[in-house]
Design a protein around this motif. Structure first.
Motif, mmCIF file in Angstrom:
data_model
loop_
_atom_site.group_PDB
_atom_site.id
_atom_site.type_symbol
_atom_site.label_atom_id
_atom_site.label_comp_id
_atom_site.label_asym_id
_atom_site.label_seq_id
_atom_site.Cartn_x
_atom_site.Cartn_y
_atom_site.Cartn_z
ATOM 1 N N ASN A 108 21.802 65.186 -37.358
ATOM 2 C CA ASN A 108 22.692 64.146 -37.571
ATOM 3 C C ASN A 108 21.716 62.838 -37.457
ATOM 4 O OD1 ASN A 108 25.526 65.230 -37.598
ATOM 5 N ND2 ASN A 108 24.861 66.155 -35.940
ATOM 6 N N SER A 109 20.957 62.875 -36.361
ATOM 7 C CA SER A 109 20.023 61.630 -36.267
ATOM 8 C C SER A 109 18.819 61.648 -37.421
ATOM 9 C CB SER A 109 19.224 61.687 -35.036
ATOM 10 O OG SER A 109 20.355 61.729 -33.985
ATOM 11 N N ASP A 136 19.182 64.525 -30.338
ATOM 12 C CA ASP A 136 19.924 63.819 -31.529
ATOM 13 C C ASP A 136 20.365 62.547 -31.117
ATOM 14 O OD1 ASP A 136 20.952 64.036 -33.990
ATOM 15 O OD2 ASP A 136 22.272 65.908 -33.773
ATOM 16 N N GLU A 161 23.070 71.615 -29.852
ATOM 17 C CA GLU A 161 24.538 71.871 -29.931
ATOM 18 C C GLU A 161 25.013 72.759 -28.749
ATOM 19 O OE1 GLU A 161 27.947 71.430 -31.411
ATOM 20 O OE2 GLU A 161 26.293 70.711 -32.747
ATOM 21 N N TRP A 212 28.810 62.564 -30.546
ATOM 22 C CA TRP A 212 28.502 62.954 -28.890
ATOM 23 C C TRP A 212 28.543 61.763 -28.215
ATOM 24 C CZ3 TRP A 212 23.410 66.558 -29.761
ATOM 25 C CH2 TRP A 212 23.863 67.623 -30.071
ATOM 26 N N ASN A 227 23.688 60.671 -32.958
ATOM 27 C CA ASN A 227 24.855 61.563 -32.913
ATOM 28 C C ASN A 227 26.066 60.834 -32.650
ATOM 29 O OD1 ASN A 227 27.003 63.555 -32.897
ATOM 30 N ND2 ASN A 227 25.268 65.112 -33.118
#
Length: 474
Positions: free
Chosen positions: A53-54, A302, A273, A308, A305
């Motif tokens: 994601n990042s 991440d 995750e 999150w 993200n």
């Protein structure tokens, strides 16, 4: 991370490989190879590897290597390109020192498509050797891989397409991901990861977009897929994450969800995750401080993200850390402008601050739909306009009672109407509303934690009662 945090030398981000196939339809392939490299490098001890994601935030970026390295908190970048034409694959890869942009290692590979997995291993091993990293050993961790155990490239290709659509996070794309995962499984019935990914897609589709019998049917498919995944490979971290997610969203089986999330963390300790999922379960069990710590750890892998950051803001609310929650949710908004629920939670924060004007402004920026209705209903309750407050609550009930019973209970809790709050909580339980998981870190509902009905409700749904010592395990 704070600017004063030192960047570890053994740290890397895999930027999305450029698709040079001349066919935009091959984007899934270059993205999939990038993700495979992320997964492979994450197996090395002491090596900080940034998650998808990042890293993918920097697709087509104009930022220089130093800026990217600083934003991601890494010392090295791996970038390159992919060209696939028929039975041939060309990959160019370059390892860069982020601080000055210098090239530490580069290589171009021209290989037959059938040698794709060997090619990926060559790149991974070359990068790891340059960074002097060694594979994880012991401590209960097990090497994780995206590849089908049979080596079936067609199945792997279908899996990559499933991941591509799953990441787009819409109902239509979730259904496309399901189709591709099913194709991967048809081509290789032993592909445990495709089964785990299929379970995640069904759970995500159901919890975010479905209700009633259709939702329950989707959850049943998710159960079937994750059961097969774990039967095929009990050491697959993603399968344990998938089961934990399903046990929370569909089954309200909090105890077993905790065990599954913990097992995922043991198997894949470098992965964000698993840390995030374990934090989510701990929040559900009434431990938001642990959830905050675990989510912050996950964010180191991440750091861009948005999802999150949204959850981090939620965990901070019951702790009264509203300024930190505001920073987290604004970071989510910055990373995904227009993302669902972000402005809604910003409205929650302003309601808790008692700032009616700011709460209403935030609610109005939430995209139209149930979450905007919820945010508007909460914001109006503190506006001082009782007529408007009553009207917007009626609208919420008329439009969204089928999927928002839990949130309607929140509104009644804010209105200090305990009877209606508990009545709607009971309705949420009857509907098997996923909102139940928020109960023990919900600052609105927790206003009634000393009401006898709160303890009764906790016991009914299987959650620990705040302040009570849980019974010893048998």
């Amino acid at each position: 991370a704070p600017a004063t945090t030192p960047i570890p030398d053994k740290s890397i981000a895999v930027l999305p490989l450029t698709n040079e196939s001349g066919d935009q339809g091959q984007q899934y392939f270059s993205d999939g190879l990038s993700e495979d490299l992320i997964t492979a490098l994450s197996q090395f001890a002491g090596l900080k590897v940034i998650g998808r994601n990042s890293a993918f935030q920097f697709r087509d970026t104009k930022d220089d290597s130093k800026t990217i390295g600083a934003k991601l908190g890494v010392a090295h970048l791996l970038e390159g390109s992919v060209r696939r034409a028929g039975d041939a694959v060309r990959i160019s890869a370059e390892l860069i020192n982020a601080s000055d942009g210098s090239t530490m290692w580069s290589q171009r590979y021209d290989r037959p498509y059938k040698d794709l997995f060997k090619l990926q291993d060559d790149i991974t091993n070359a990068v790891a050797a340059e960074l002097k990293a060694k594979l994880l050993l012991g401590d209960g961790s097990v090497v994780q891989s995206d590849r089908p155990p049979s080596g079936n490239l067609a199945a792997y290709n279908a899996y990559l397409q499933g991941k591509f659509y799953f990441a787009r996070n819409t109902a239509a794309d979730s259904r496309k991901s399901i189709d591709f995962y099913n194709e991967a499984i048809r081509l290789d019935p032993g592909y445990a990861l495709a089964q785990a990914a299929l379970s995640l897609s069904w759970t995500d589709l159901s919890s975010n977009f479905l209700e009633g019998e259709e939702a329950q049917a989707a959850y049943a498919r998710a159960h079937a897929a994750v059961d097969i995944a774990l039967a095929l490979d009990s050491n697959l971290g993603t399968a344990h994450v998938a089961r934990a997610y399903l046990l929370v969203a569909a089954d309200f089986d909090w105890t077993h969800a905790k065990a599954e999330a913990l097992r995922a963390l043991q198997l894949a300790p470098n992965g964000g995750e698993a840390k995030f999922e374990f934090g989510n379960v701990m929040a559900t069990l009434g431990q938001p401080s642990q959830a905050v710590a675990l989510t912050r750890e996950a964010l180191t892998t991440d750091p861009l993200n948005a999802r999150w950051y949204n959850w981090l803001a939620q965990y901070l609310l019951p702790l009264g850390r509203l300024d930190e929650a505001g920073q987290a949710i604004r970071k989510a908004i910055e990373l995904r402008p227009g993302g669902g629920t972000d402005y809604g939670y910003l409205a929650y924060i302003e309601v808790l601050r008692g700032n009616a004007k700011a709460a209403l402004a935030a609610a109005q920026q939430e995209p139209p739909g149930p979450w905007q209705d919820i945010a508007l209903a909460l914001a109006q309750q503190i506006s001082g306009d009782r007529v408007a407050a009553d009207a917007v609550l009626k609208t919420l009930i008329d439009k969204d009672a089928g999927i928002s019973a839990y949130q309607i209970a929140q509104v009644y809790a804010l209105r200090k109407d305990a009877d209606q709050a508990f009545a709607w909580l009971d309705r949420a339980w009857s509907n098997r509303d996923p909102g139940i998981q928020y109960l023990l870190y919900d600052p609105f509902i927790l206003r009634y934690k000393n009401d006898a009905r709160f303890a009764v409700f906790c016991k009914k749904v299987g959650l620990p009662v705040p302040g009570e010592t849980p019974p010893a395990a048998k």
